[in-house]
Design an enzyme around this catalytic site. Structure first.
Site, mmCIF file in Angstrom:
data_model
loop_
_atom_site.group_PDB
_atom_site.id
_atom_site.type_symbol
_atom_site.label_atom_id
_atom_site.label_comp_id
_atom_site.label_asym_id
_atom_site.label_seq_id
_atom_site.Cartn_x
_atom_site.Cartn_y
_atom_site.Cartn_z
ATOM 1 N N SER A 127 3.723 52.062 20.862
ATOM 2 C CA SER A 127 4.684 51.541 21.841
ATOM 3 C C SER A 127 4.012 50.587 22.819
ATOM 4 O O SER A 127 2.828 50.756 23.159
ATOM 5 C CB SER A 127 5.306 52.709 22.621
ATOM 6 O OG SER A 127 5.992 52.248 23.764
ATOM 7 N N TYR A 152 4.962 59.818 28.014
ATOM 8 C CA TYR A 152 5.337 59.175 26.749
ATOM 9 C C TYR A 152 4.276 58.168 26.325
ATOM 10 O O TYR A 152 3.807 58.172 25.177
ATOM 11 C CB TYR A 152 6.697 58.488 26.896
ATOM 12 C CG TYR A 152 7.049 57.610 25.719
ATOM 13 C CD1 TYR A 152 7.340 58.169 24.482
ATOM 14 C CD2 TYR A 152 7.095 56.219 25.839
ATOM 15 C CE1 TYR A 152 7.650 57.371 23.379
ATOM 16 C CE2 TYR A 152 7.401 55.416 24.753
ATOM 17 C CZ TYR A 152 7.683 55.994 23.532
ATOM 18 O OH TYR A 152 7.983 55.204 22.452
#
Length: 321
Positions: A127, A152
């Site tokens: 990501s 995350y």
């Protein structure tokens, strides 16, 4: 070839699986169908895949070690495209262990399955969040990414390290993709395109964080899928067969232009509530995609105005508006 596509009821996973099926490959799609957002949307995406005779769906939690080991042993996958993860920056503040189970334990079961069953190539989703508050733009794969600003992001950075170690230790060919903001029909309902479109159509106000001083590297789903499919065909080689690429639009979109695109597509003006920056968010994302362009000729085509027009048309149809 036989592929395992994880997160196949998810946004990117459903599109990737469908393209592979159309190319004639055998696809086993895996998803836990969790309730992070309305499972009805996941069922909708899955319904596009089930008519294909070369598709099979398995409902498994990635963190279930025994079930994952049995799956790999039984299926003998040629390639794996691992897109499943617990997504969302803000939700990681509320439910941290969901991220540990899905993103860390889940990545481990994938790596172990690939190692023990001679998978030819593992492509997995990282990501852009790993870049955190990096000041230098555009974000390059060579930048240091040691300062995540959300759990995350930390799990995604950990995935990169785990994958690198397996490439080094076991010669497992692995490619990581740092996804930037992806949008398009059947996109996630916790993302700005959906949230803003829904609110604007209802005449409700939209929340604009950091007082609108935000930029995002929005990339249309078709462009993303093209990049994923091209790179999965390029298998890393050598003593440490590991590769890492940004996959984005290489053109950050100011929030004002993004909102304008939705207003034009809906024919309605947005009511705006200006708010401070949210914990875990970053002010801008901007992908340097030159490495991916060099290797596979990747160059996104979709402009935000046409992309959001397509999304809004789909959204109205999906909602029966």
């Amino acid at each position: 070839m036989k592929y395992l596509v994880t997160g196949t009821a998810g946004f990117i996973g459903a599109y990737v699986a469908e393209q592979l099926l159309q190319q004639g490959h055998e696809v086993v799609g895996l998803d836990s169908m969790n309730s992070y957002y309305d499972p009805a949307l996941k069922e909708y995406r899955l319904a596009r895949l089930t008519p294909y005779s070369n598709f099979r769906f398995v409902k498994i939690d990635l963190a279930d070690r025994r079930a994952m080991a049995d799956l790999f042993a039984a299926e003998k996958f040629k390639r794996v495209i691992h897109l499943a993860a617990q997504a969302g920056v803000r939700y990681s503040l509320q439910a941290p262990f969901e991220y540990v189970d899905s993103n860390l334990v889940g990545m481990m079961t994938i790596l172990e399955g690939c190692r023990h069953h001679q998978v030819e190539h593992l492509v997995y989703a990282s990501s852009s969040s790993v870049y955190g508050m990096n000041e230098k733009i555009p974000f390059s794969e060579d930048d240091r990414v040691d300062n995540p600003v959300s759990l995350y992001a930390a799990t995604k950075k950990a995935n990169e390290l785990m994958a690198h170690s397996y490439a080094h230790l076991y010669g497992l060919p692995v490619t990581g993709l740092r996804f930037f903001t992806v949008y398009g029909p059947a996109g996630r309902p916790d993302m700005a395109p959906w949230l803003f479109t829904d609110a604007i159509l209802k005449g409700e106000p939209i929340k604009i964080f950091n007082h609108g001083k935000m930029q995002r590297d929005f990339t249309y789903i078709d462009d993303i899928v093209e990049g994923v499919l091209r790179i999965q065909g390029v298998i890393p080689a050598g003593q440490r067969p590991y590769a890492l690429f940004n996959i984005g639009n290489n053109q950050p979109i100011p929030l004002a232009r993004f909102i304008q695109a939705i207003e034009t597509a809906t024919g309605k003006e947005a009511k705006k509530i200006m708010l401070d920056m949210q914990p875990g968010d970053v002010e801008r994302t901007y992908a340097d995609t030159s490495r991916l362009e060099t290797v596979v000729g990747y160059k996104p085509q979709m402009e935000i105005e046409e992309g959001m027009n397509r999304f809004v048309r789909w959204f109205k149809e999906y909602k029966g508006l």
